[in-house]
Design a protein around this motif. Structure first.
Motif, PDB file in Angstrom:
ATOM      1  N   ILE A  38       0.854  -1.193   0.000  1.00  0.00           N
ATOM      2  CA  ILE A  38       0.000   0.000   0.000  1.00  0.00           C
ATOM      3  C   ILE A  38       0.888   1.241   0.000  1.00  0.00           C
ATOM      4  N   GLU A  39       0.659   2.124  -0.954  1.00  0.00           N
ATOM      5  CA  GLU A  39       1.432   3.362  -1.008  1.00  0.00           C
ATOM      6  C   GLU A  39       0.581   4.483  -1.592  1.00  0.00           C
ATOM      7  N   PHE A  40       1.018   5.711  -1.381  1.00  0.00           N
ATOM      8  CA  PHE A  40       0.305   6.852  -1.948  1.00  0.00           C
ATOM      9  C   PHE A  40       0.488   6.875  -3.464  1.00  0.00           C
TER      10      PHE A  40
ATOM     11  N   ASP B 161      -1.064   9.123  -7.332  1.00  0.00           N
ATOM     12  CA  ASP B 161      -1.818  10.254  -7.884  1.00  0.00           C
ATOM     13  C   ASP B 161      -3.286   9.899  -8.100  1.00  0.00           C
ATOM     14  N   GLU B 162      -3.533   8.619  -8.289  1.00  0.00           N
ATOM     15  CA  GLU B 162      -4.910   8.140  -8.439  1.00  0.00           C
ATOM     16  C   GLU B 162      -4.989   6.716  -7.903  1.00  0.00           C
ATOM     17  N   ASP B 163      -6.196   6.277  -7.568  1.00  0.00           N
ATOM     18  CA  ASP B 163      -6.359   4.924  -7.052  1.00  0.00           C
ATOM     19  C   ASP B 163      -5.984   3.912  -8.126  1.00  0.00           C
ATOM     20  N   CYS B 164      -5.206   2.913  -7.697  1.00  0.00           N
ATOM     21  CA  CYS B 164      -4.729   1.887  -8.629  1.00  0.00           C
ATOM     22  C   CYS B 164      -4.691   0.559  -7.897  1.00  0.00           C
ATOM     23  N   TRP B 165      -5.332  -0.471  -8.483  1.00  0.00           N
ATOM     24  CA  TRP B 165      -5.391  -1.792  -7.854  1.00  0.00           C
ATOM     25  C   TRP B 165      -4.760  -2.824  -8.787  1.00  0.00           C
ATOM     26  N   THR B 166      -3.881  -3.658  -8.244  1.00  0.00           N
ATOM     27  CA  THR B 166      -3.297  -4.740  -9.032  1.00  0.00           C
ATOM     28  C   THR B 166      -3.209  -5.998  -8.176  1.00  0.00           C
ATOM     29  N   SER B 167      -3.118  -7.142  -8.849  1.00  0.00           N
ATOM     30  CA  SER B 167      -2.971  -8.414  -8.153  1.00  0.00           C
ATOM     31  C   SER B 167      -2.334  -9.421  -9.090  1.00  0.00           C
ATOM     32  N   ASP B 168      -1.651 -10.406  -8.491  1.00  0.00           N
ATOM     33  CA  ASP B 168      -1.073 -11.467  -9.304  1.00  0.00           C
ATOM     34  C   ASP B 168      -2.101 -12.548  -9.636  1.00  0.00           C
ATOM     35  N   LYS B 169      -3.307 -12.434  -9.095  1.00  0.00           N
ATOM     36  CA  LYS B 169      -4.403 -13.349  -9.405  1.00  0.00           C
ATOM     37  C   LYS B 169      -5.552 -12.563 -10.024  1.00  0.00           C
ATOM     38  N   ALA B 170      -6.258 -13.211 -10.942  1.00  0.00           N
ATOM     39  CA  ALA B 170      -7.391 -12.543 -11.595  1.00  0.00           C
ATOM     40  C   ALA B 170      -8.495 -12.282 -10.581  1.00  0.00           C
ATOM     41  N   MET B 171      -8.885 -11.035 -10.453  1.00  0.00           N
ATOM     42  CA  MET B 171     -10.007 -10.680  -9.585  1.00  0.00           C
ATOM     43  C   MET B 171     -10.622  -9.382 -10.090  1.00  0.00           C
ATOM     44  N   PRO B 172     -11.936  -9.229  -9.966  1.00  0.00           N
ATOM     45  CA  PRO B 172     -12.575  -7.997 -10.418  1.00  0.00           C
ATOM     46  C   PRO B 172     -12.363  -6.870  -9.411  1.00  0.00           C
ATOM     47  N   PHE B 173     -11.751  -5.782  -9.847  1.00  0.00           N
ATOM     48  CA  PHE B 173     -11.588  -4.623  -8.964  1.00  0.00           C
ATOM     49  C   PHE B 173     -12.747  -3.653  -9.212  1.00  0.00           C
ATOM     50  N   ASP B 174     -13.941  -4.103  -8.785  1.00  0.00           N
ATOM     51  CA  ASP B 174     -15.142  -3.281  -8.922  1.00  0.00           C
ATOM     52  C   ASP B 174     -15.719  -3.046  -7.530  1.00  0.00           C
ATOM     53  N   ASP B 175     -16.976  -2.605  -7.464  1.00  0.00           N
ATOM     54  CA  ASP B 175     -17.579  -2.268  -6.173  1.00  0.00           C
ATOM     55  C   ASP B 175     -17.823  -3.484  -5.285  1.00  0.00           C
ATOM     56  N   THR B 176     -17.655  -4.699  -5.835  1.00  0.00           N
ATOM     57  CA  THR B 176     -17.807  -5.902  -5.012  1.00  0.00           C
ATOM     58  C   THR B 176     -16.497  -6.307  -4.341  1.00  0.00           C
TER      59      THR B 176
ATOM     60  N   ILE C  99      -2.520  -0.058  -4.543  1.00  0.00           N
ATOM     61  CA  ILE C  99      -2.545  -1.269  -3.725  1.00  0.00           C
ATOM     62  C   ILE C  99      -2.324  -2.480  -4.620  1.00  0.00           C
ATOM     63  N   ASP C 100      -1.314  -3.275  -4.259  1.00  0.00           N
ATOM     64  CA  ASP C 100      -1.042  -4.523  -4.978  1.00  0.00           C
ATOM     65  C   ASP C 100      -1.247  -5.683  -4.016  1.00  0.00           C
ATOM     66  N   CYS C 101      -2.014  -6.672  -4.461  1.00  0.00           N
ATOM     67  CA  CYS C 101      -2.343  -7.813  -3.605  1.00  0.00           C
ATOM     68  C   CYS C 101      -1.697  -9.086  -4.137  1.00  0.00           C
ATOM     69  N   HIS C 102      -0.784  -9.634  -3.341  1.00  0.00           N
ATOM     70  CA  HIS C 102      -0.242 -10.959  -3.649  1.00  0.00           C
ATOM     71  C   HIS C 102      -1.177 -11.966  -2.990  1.00  0.00           C
ATOM     72  N   LYS C 103      -2.003 -12.624  -3.801  1.00  0.00           N
ATOM     73  CA  LYS C 103      -3.105 -13.440  -3.306  1.00  0.00           C
ATOM     74  C   LYS C 103      -2.676 -14.889  -3.110  1.00  0.00           C
ATOM     75  N   VAL C 104      -2.851 -15.386  -1.878  1.00  0.00           N
ATOM     76  CA  VAL C 104      -2.537 -16.770  -1.550  1.00  0.00           C
ATOM     77  C   VAL C 104      -3.769 -17.498  -1.010  1.00  0.00           C
ATOM     78  N   ILE C 105      -4.557 -16.820  -0.188  1.00  0.00           N
ATOM     79  CA  ILE C 105      -5.743 -17.431   0.414  1.00  0.00           C
ATOM     80  C   ILE C 105      -6.772 -17.714  -0.678  1.00  0.00           C
ATOM     81  N   PRO C 106      -7.212 -18.964  -0.819  1.00  0.00           N
ATOM     82  CA  PRO C 106      -8.183 -19.279  -1.868  1.00  0.00           C
ATOM     83  C   PRO C 106      -9.559 -18.683  -1.574  1.00  0.00           C
ATOM     84  N   MET C 107     -10.308 -18.448  -2.635  1.00  0.00           N
ATOM     85  CA  MET C 107     -11.666 -17.912  -2.506  1.00  0.00           C
ATOM     86  C   MET C 107     -12.664 -19.042  -2.273  1.00  0.00           C
TER      87      MET C 107
END
Length: 278
Positions: A41-43, A45-60, A82-90
């Motif tokens: 998590i870092e400051f 200029d605009e909100d930016c979301w990334t992840s190494d796993k496919a996930m929808p970065f929407d209102d859900t 914000i970048d999420c290294h995803k390990v916990i399964p859904m």
């Protein structure tokens, strides 16, 4: 900065009743695990979301919702990358999404020097999901209500834990809808908590249970088959976490864990070795 988003298991879960507001009254023992996602998590200029796993970065998405909740509640002007290294399964019953939201809330609190106490963050987090308050606190606890009432305690617990996640998930809504209160198991949560505090394994191990196993086994029969197989493999206790579909096995036999991880005898499953977060 980095924040760890810790998974949880329900050492026991009792669905007490359906409430008039449509929610369910719960009584649970929840344990945080060392198994975790990692969020950077870092400051920005605009909100930016990334992840190494496919996930929808929407209102859900719980990460997106956590940022919006913190910004709206505390009138924040900053934007975040914000970048999420995803390990916990859904769809596992391990609170992966809730853990991510809690980590974002803790991270923004620290990054922006807000100095908000954890208990206040936890109370705010229930707007995102029932498990978020616990994931903010991250301590073994007796949890009740719909998940918002948290009473931490110190269990005497020295078991290693294996998580076994079958390919199929379980819809939480479907599990609750299919629940038959009369035939489902309702573990004695108070007695289990008391025995955990005293370290009386012989008392609490036979008592643990999860009311939602009954509907989950009907929805995904593979979960019931896996539980039986894991018990036959020598674990001291095996239980489904949350509404599933992940199972956890408890053992003090480190070699058993190593053998299971190395050979993975559970077809169509992924196995993870973890421990209680201390």
């Amino acid at each position: 900065m980095q924040e760890s988003a810790y998974a949880k298991i329900n050492l026991s879960l009792d669905v007490v009743c359906r409430r008039t507001d449509g929610y369910h009254e719960l009584s649970m023992i929840m344990l945080p695990l060392t198994f975790h996602d990692t969020l950077s998590i870092e400051f920005s200029d605009e909100d930016c979301w990334t992840s190494d796993k496919a996930m929808p970065f929407d209102d859900t998405n719980t990460i997106v919702r956590a940022v919006k909740l913190m910004r709206d509640t505390y009138q924040l002007k900053q934007h975040f990358k914000i970048d999420c290294h995803k390990v916990i399964p859904m769809q596992a019953g391990l609170a992966g999404g809730s853990a991510d939201a809690a980590a974002v809330m803790r991270g923004i609190n620290q990054l922006c020097n807000l100095n908000i106490p954890d208990k206040d963050l936890a109370a705010l987090g229930k707007q995102i999901g029932a498990d978020v308050p616990f994931c903010v606190i991250n301590k073994p606890a007796y949890v009740s209500g719909i998940g918002e009432k948290i009473e931490p305690f110190k269990p005497v617990f020295d078991y290693e834990i294996i998580l076994v996640k079958p390919a199929m998930g379980v819809s939480t809504a479907s599990a609750f809808n299919l629940l038959d209160f009369k035939s489902a198991k309702h573990p004695d949560i108070a007695k289990i908590v008391s025995a955990l505090k005293e370290g009386h394994d012989e008392e609490w191990l036979p008592l643990i249970g999860n009311t939602l196993e009954q509907p989950a086994f009907k929805l995904v029969p593979r979960i019931g088959e896996l539980k039986q197989q894991m018990m036959e493999d020598g674990f001291d206790a095996v239980l489904m976490s949350g509404s599933g579909s992940a199972l956890f096995g408890l053992t003090r036999n480190h070699q058993l864990i190593e053998e299971i991880i190395a050979s993975n005898p559970y077809a169509d499953c992924v196995c993870y070795h973890t421990n209680l977060l201390k």
